[in-house]
Design an enzyme around this catalytic site. Structure first.
Site, PDB file in Angstrom:
ATOM      1  N   LYS A   1       5.899   0.312   7.593  1.00 10.08           N
ATOM      2  CA  LYS A   1       5.687   1.624   6.986  1.00 10.08           C
ATOM      3  C   LYS A   1       7.016   2.333   7.023  1.00 10.08           C
ATOM      4  CE  LYS A   1       0.975   2.632   8.335  1.00 10.08           C
ATOM      5  NZ  LYS A   1       0.091   3.592   8.972  1.00 10.08           N
TER       6      LYS A   1
ATOM      7  N   GLU B   1       5.928   4.110   1.228  1.00  3.63           N
ATOM      8  CA  GLU B   1       5.319   2.812   0.949  1.00  3.63           C
ATOM      9  C   GLU B   1       5.005   2.047   2.232  1.00  3.63           C
ATOM     10  OE1 GLU B   1       8.554   1.304  -1.237  1.00  3.63           O
ATOM     11  OE2 GLU B   1       7.756   1.922  -3.169  1.00  3.63           O
ATOM     12  N   VAL B   2       3.988   1.209   2.121  1.00  3.94           N
ATOM     13  CA  VAL B   2       3.707   0.258   3.195  1.00  3.94           C
ATOM     14  C   VAL B   2       4.013  -1.119   2.609  1.00  3.94           C
ATOM     15  CG1 VAL B   2       1.992  -0.620   4.807  1.00  3.94           C
ATOM     16  CG2 VAL B   2       1.886   1.759   4.067  1.00  3.94           C
TER      17      VAL B   2
ATOM     18  N   ASP C   1     -10.768  10.116  13.247  1.00  3.55           N
ATOM     19  CA  ASP C   1     -10.856   9.711  11.844  1.00  3.55           C
ATOM     20  C   ASP C   1     -11.304   8.259  11.754  1.00  3.55           C
ATOM     21  OD1 ASP C   1     -10.754   9.968   9.136  1.00  3.55           O
ATOM     22  OD2 ASP C   1      -8.576   9.815   8.960  1.00  3.55           O
TER      23      ASP C   1
ATOM     24  N   GLY D   1       0.831  -1.203   0.000  1.00  4.56           N
ATOM     25  CA  GLY D   1       0.000   0.000   0.000  1.00  4.56           C
ATOM     26  C   GLY D   1       0.858   1.242   0.000  1.00  4.56           C
ATOM     27  N   MET D   2       0.166   2.365  -0.024  1.00  2.26           N
ATOM     28  CA  MET D   2       0.876   3.639  -0.033  1.00  2.26           C
ATOM     29  C   MET D   2       0.322   4.474   1.100  1.00  2.26           C
ATOM     30  SD  MET D   2       3.284   4.595  -1.856  1.00  2.26           S
ATOM     31  CE  MET D   2       4.231   6.080  -1.573  1.00  2.26           C
ATOM     32  N   GLY D   3       1.192   4.908   1.963  1.00  2.00           N
ATOM     33  CA  GLY D   3       0.758   5.777   3.053  1.00  2.00           C
ATOM     34  C   GLY D   3       1.194   7.187   2.761  1.00  2.00           C
ATOM     35  N   GLU D   4       0.876   8.101   3.674  1.00  2.00           N
ATOM     36  CA  GLU D   4       1.214   9.488   3.440  1.00  2.00           C
ATOM     37  C   GLU D   4       2.724   9.689   3.357  1.00  2.00           C
ATOM     38  OE1 GLU D   4       0.765  12.109   6.667  1.00  2.00           O
ATOM     39  OE2 GLU D   4       1.126  13.891   5.458  1.00  2.00           O
ATOM     40  N   PHE D   5       3.464   8.900   4.164  1.00  3.69           N
ATOM     41  CA  PHE D   5       4.894   9.142   4.285  1.00  3.69           C
ATOM     42  C   PHE D   5       5.741   8.244   3.389  1.00  3.69           C
ATOM     43  CE2 PHE D   5       3.067  10.544   8.289  1.00  3.69           C
ATOM     44  CZ  PHE D   5       3.573  11.840   8.349  1.00  3.69           C
TER      45      PHE D   5
HETATM   46  P1  AMP Z   1      -1.866   3.850   6.140  1.00 12.42           P
HETATM   47  O1  AMP Z   1      -0.741   4.751   5.900  1.00 12.42           O
HETATM   48  O2  AMP Z   1      -1.909   3.337   7.535  1.00 12.42           O
HETATM   49  O3  AMP Z   1      -3.189   4.408   5.710  1.00 12.42           O
HETATM   50  O4  AMP Z   1      -1.596   2.541   5.223  1.00 12.42           O
HETATM   51  C1  AMP Z   1      -1.772   2.530   3.816  1.00 12.42           C
HETATM   52  C2  AMP Z   1      -2.301   1.179   3.370  1.00 12.42           C
HETATM   53  O5  AMP Z   1      -1.362   0.158   3.682  1.00 12.42           O
HETATM   54  C3  AMP Z   1      -3.589   0.766   4.075  1.00 12.42           C
HETATM   55  O6  AMP Z   1      -4.706   1.265   3.437  1.00 12.42           O
HETATM   56  C4  AMP Z   1      -3.521  -0.744   4.000  1.00 12.42           C
HETATM   57  O7  AMP Z   1      -4.013  -1.192   2.767  1.00 12.42           O
HETATM   58  C5  AMP Z   1      -2.045  -1.017   4.096  1.00 12.42           C
HETATM   59  N1  AMP Z   1      -1.672  -1.330   5.478  1.00 12.42           N
HETATM   60  C6  AMP Z   1      -1.277  -0.465   6.443  1.00 12.42           C
HETATM   61  N2  AMP Z   1      -1.007  -1.104   7.584  1.00 12.42           N
HETATM   62  C7  AMP Z   1      -1.223  -2.425   7.339  1.00 12.42           C
HETATM   63  C8  AMP Z   1      -1.147  -3.606   8.136  1.00 12.42           C
HETATM   64  N3  AMP Z   1      -0.790  -3.547   9.407  1.00 12.42           N
HETATM   65  N4  AMP Z   1      -1.456  -4.773   7.566  1.00 12.42           N
HETATM   66  C9  AMP Z   1      -1.850  -4.816   6.277  1.00 12.42           C
HETATM   67  N5  AMP Z   1      -1.952  -3.756   5.485  1.00 12.42           N
HETATM   68  C10 AMP Z   1      -1.657  -2.549   6.005  1.00 12.42           C
END
Ligand code: AMP
Length: 922
Positions: free
Chosen positions: A604, A585-586, A697, A579-583
């Site tokens: 993250k 890659e996840v 949120d 996934g992609m977070g604000e800061f």
């Molecule tokens: P976030 O920055 O927390 O919104 O993370 C971005 C995306 O990464 C999320 O929407 C999830 O799809 C994935 N993700 C974050 N944390 C986890 C986790 N603990 N387990 C599985 N996927 C995660």
């Protein structure tokens, strides 16, 4: 003595000085002598020089002179001129034939005097008093030297001059040979000599000895050992004879071959094993040859849910060794397929899987309902050498099971018991249902009843009062049923039915005539009443722990290290981007912390080029998360701050975020499963609110789901919460972004974020869950949403939504935040619903085409047994469902009308219910 003719040493003066004279010695053998006897003349200076003497490597030579000398007193008239000594000189030279050497070139060795009485030499009488004097001199500079004798007026006869040097003779010490060695130049010098090991020997320590000036060997150091297969005999190394061996050079001597072995040739270093006997690589040659063990005996297994205890007896024959162990165990297969796979690395063997010394092992963390074959091999040090394999093993096959570990009785009445239990720890798949078997204790299992349920609770009704019942629960997955749990006994009460309080009883009486729909209203009413009741009477909760805002720390690193564990980056194994977070890659990956099992984690990372603020914000999420410890809050495993990139490591949630997960599985879950998810979220939120943490949120996109459908609240952080969420928008009144659709009006209007505003958001999450990820308020724009809410509009019940759930949503969306339920009340309510799944089965939201195509409000009220409200609604101007929709709700888009028309009943029902409130004495 050995020179037959004349010696012809050089004499000076050549006449009247030293003369070569042949005489007979005492044995009458002619010898040559040099004589001089000018005792009557003063100032004598008579020189006699030897021939050149080669040095031959010597450094110090010895000169032994034998001579006779006359006593001056015995000679009359010689006073003043007669001397009793002579001088010995030497001169070093490379020239072996020097004709003339100046006197001054000679170096004096000594003045030599006679030590014998020498009154008379009467050669005629064969009486000679012979003196022997030895002098030594260092000769190191030339190839050879000359000796010279100076007479200064004595009466003297040189009978013998012997020149020699000394050596330390060849010798053997400590099995090392030392060669014949010439002594050193000085009388005190020691010549260091290195010895060499004798044949068939090897150096123990460098062999050394010193050769002393007098030709004696001194201070032997080091020495040699006889090589393997040889022993010392008389300073030499001799081969071991047959039947004996010597393995190491340091061994004292040859030993007899150990049992079950032999040597046929001389010089054996090891004895060969008799046939059928073996020696392990690590066995010393002195050890007897041995045999592999026979198979272990009497392997028994005891299965306890997903653990197996294996015990066996040691092999009958140990082969003469004490190192029998059980090196490798286990292979497993899932019973539905015939393919055998090795046990996964997550299976635990205690005390271990290999090299067991004991004959008992506990295998745990196996999969439930799985067929396993365990093979116990007995091995000892010679198993590999002997090539023995299967003959030394024994196997057993077991099928694991898994039961529910404990059952709790939550509610006990005269005729019923409400039970609940925990999900088995490691189910082998999604649990499809539970089966509860129960019987009266007295009846034993002669007659029992079975109940099946999707939830982890059940209400067992129709029981006899004051009777002890025995309960067992088992779970079913795609692989079938597991084992029943151990028996749990509960007794019913003797008191009459006590559950509902007085006021509710009245409501019950009042409404019981109104049919099923009204019954549902009662449940909701009961909830609301109990909520209000507890609101007044609930004791103040003792808060064990309060959340600490990491931004109160001046140094963000202090906060992070207080609340989060630093993880060594080498223990993290990143696998893929999820996934992609604000800061940044996840990713998902694995974490192996020493002493713990490897676990899957989400990682993250903070992308490069971040500002200080970004770093602080990024880590704040971990500082917050690290303070929480709850099964429905995403668990922080730790952080990496000591190297780049910075990382936050959390538990891995296989099914990702809840909104996407639900959209992917649209319509695939039972209501109980959906309520189970909601319960988890409520439980997590209750925990957060108990810690005084306001999430701000809460939305399905910020809930993560694991493989067991457990939902966990995630996305913490302060400033980022609202900035980061793509749903967050600026409102006209506040400068910060707000996720409008999820946010309570007071939070939108004047940023009053409280647990009560989280409750509002929770109501939206409920709606998202029951509608399988539908977007709240569909494609209405934010301004319209704010306006609609202000005007009292609330989201209708999604399709197939049980009325009680929608009611709960509506409660969460009370305008007055004090009127909203607390998370604790929400949790209680959901628990009750789960325990009474019947209350969830009735759904009032039915598609209009199916149920109410063109009904009037009147007809519709009739159908649900509420026609007595016809006049009330008619008075308010609502005669058709359409009008109700348009006027009351302002929905004009046909597609929305279609969806919402199904919920109109719900809307009306909720109005009914509000009316009922005023009738119910609280
Ligand atoms: P976030 O920055 O927390 O919104 O993370 C971005 C995306 O990464 C999320 O929407 C999830 O799809 C994935 N993700 C974050 N944390 C986890 C986790 N603990 N387990 C599985 N996927 C995660």
């Amino acid at each position: 003595r050995t020179v037959p003719g004349e010696l012809k040493w050089a004499a000076s003066p050549s006449e009247g000085g030293w003369e070569e004279v042949s005489i007979m010695d005492e044995k009458n053998i002619p010898i040559r002598t040099y004589q001089v006897c000018n005792v009557l003349e003063p100032n004598q200076n008579n020189w006699l020089r030897t021939d050149w003497i080669p040095r031959s490597g010597a450094q110090r030579v010895y000169v032994e002179v034998k001579f006779t000398l006359r006593d001056c007193n015995s000679l009359p008239g010689v006073t003043g001129t007669c001397k009793e000594t002579f001088n010995l000189y030497y001169h070093e030279s490379n020239e072996d034939r020097e004709s003339y050497i100046k006197e001054s070139s000679f170096i004096k060795v000594d003045t030599v005097a006679a030590d014998e009485s020498f009154t008379q030499v009467d050669v005629g009488d064969r009486i000679m008093k012979l003196n022997t004097e030895v002098r030594d001199v260092k000769v190191t500079t030339r190839k050879g030297f000359y000796l010279a004798f100076q007479d200064v007026g004595a009466c003297i006869a040189l009978v013998s001059v012997r020149v020699f040097y000394k050596t330390c003779p060849l010798t053997i010490r400590n099995l090392a040979t030392f060669p014949d060695t010439i002594t050193g130049a000085d009388t005190s010098s020691l010549v260091e000599v290195r010895g060499s090991c004798v044949n068939q020997s090897e150096e123990r320590e460098e062999p050394k000895m010193y050769c002393g000036a007098d030709g004696e060997w001194l201070v032997p150091i080091g020495g040699c050992f006889c090589s393997p297969g040889y022993e010392e005999k008389g300073g030499a190394c001799k081969a071991c004879s047959a039947g004996f061996y010597k393995a190491k050079s340091s061994d004292a001597g040859c030993f007899k071959c150990p049992p079950h072995s032999h040597s046929v040739r001389d010089g054996a270093t090891v004895c060969d094993c008799h046939s059928g006997f073996f020696r392990a690589d690590s066995d010393p040659p002195s050890m007897a040859c041995t045999q592999p063990p026979s198979a272990p005996q009497q392997l028994i297994s005891v299965v306890n849910e997903t653990s197996v205890v294996l015990e066996w007896a040691p092999p009958r024959r140990l082969g003469g060794r004490s190192d029998t162990n059980y090196p490798r165990m286990g292979s497993g297969s899932i019973s539905s397929s015939q393919l055998c796979l090795p046990c996964g690395s997550d299976v635990l063997f205690s005390p271990g899987q290999t090299g067991l010394k004991t004959s008992r092992v506990v295998v745990s963390e196996l999969r439930a309902h799985t067929h396993y074959t365990f093979i116990v091999h007995a091995r000892n040090g010679v198993s590999q050498a002997s090539g023995a394999g299967a003959a030394q093993s024994v196997s057993v096959s077991v099928t694991t099971n898994q039961a529910v570990s404990s059952i709790l009785a939550i509610d006990v009445t005269r005729h019923s018991l409400s039970l609940s239990w925990q999900q088995p720890d490691r189910p082998n798949g999604v649990i499809l249902e539970y089966e509860v078997k129960f019987y009266e204790k007295d009846q034993k299992e002669r007659s029992y009843r079975i109940m099946r349920t999707f939830s982890r609770s059940v209400d067992v009704t129709g029981l006899n009062p004051l009777t002890v019942y025995v309960f067992h629960v088992r779970a079913r997955t795609a692989a079938g049923y597991g084992e029943f749990s151990a028996p749990f006994e509960f007794s019913t009460n003797s008191d009459p039915f006590p559950l509902i309080g007085e006021g509710v009883n009245s409501a019950f009486l009042l409404l019981s005539v109104s049919g099923v729909g009204i019954l549902l209203l009662i449940s909701a009413a009961v909830f609301i009443i109990s909520r209000r009741y507890t609101h007044i009477n609930a004791p103040t909760q003792t808060r064990v722990k309060i959340y600490v805002d990491p931004f109160t720390y001046e140094d963000p690193d202090q906060a992070i290290h207080e609340f989060a564990k630093e993880i060594d980056v080498s223990s993290i194994h990143i696998e893929k981007v999820i996934g992609m977070g604000e800061f940044g890659e996840v990713c998902s990956g694995r974490l192996r912390v020493q002493g713990k099992r490897e676990i899957y984690v989400a990682i993250k990372s903070l992308k490069a080029g971040y500002s200080d603020k970004q770093r602080r914000d990024f880590l704040s999420e971990a500082s917050i998360m690290g303070q929480f410890d709850h099964p429905n809050i995403i668990r922080l495993e730790g952080v990496v701050t000591r190297c780049k990139p910075l990382m936050i490591i959390t538990e891995y949630m296989e099914n990702g975020s809840l909104d996407a997960f639900l959209r992917k599985h649209d319509g695939q879950f039972t209501v109980i499963q959906l309520v189970g998810m909601l319960r988890g979220i409520a439980s997590g939120m209750k925990y957060l609110s108990d810690m005084s943490y306001v999430h701000r949120d809460l939305a399905a996109r910020n809930i993560l789901v694991n493989s067991n459908l457990v939902c966990k609240v995630s996305d913490f952080g302060l400033s980022r919460v609202l900035e980061d969420d793509p749903e967050a928008a600026y409102t006209t009144r506040v400068r910060r972004k707000i996720p409008i659709r999820w946010t309570a009006p007071e939070a939108i209007t004047y940023r009053k974020f409280t647990t009560a505003s989280d409750v509002w958001s929770y109501g939206i999450v409920m709606w998202e869950v029951v509608s399988y990820g539908e977007r709240p308020y569909w494609d209405m724009n934010n301004q319209d949403v704010i306006k609609a809410i202000e005007e009292g509009y609330r989201l209708p019940a999604p399709m197939d939504c049980p009325v009680v759930l929608h009611q709960l949503m509506l409660d969460c969306w009370e305008r007055e935040r004090a009127e909203r339920p607390t998370f604790s009340q929400i949790l209680n309510m959901l628990d009750k619903l789960i325990r009474n799944p019947g209350t969830l089965q009735v759904c009032v939201s039915v598609l209009p085409e199916v149920c109410v195509p063109e009904w009037s409000v009147c007809e519709w009220l009739q159908s649900i047994g509420l026609e007595r409200y016809r006049d009330t609604l008619a008075a308010a101007g609502y005669t058709s469902l359409d009008s109700l929709l348009m006027d009351r709700l302002g929905i004009i888009t046909p597609s929305h009308q279609n969806i919402l028309i199904a919920s109109v009943q719900q809307e009306v029902l909720s109005q009914m219910q509000h009316m009922q409130h005023s009738m119910v004495p609280v």
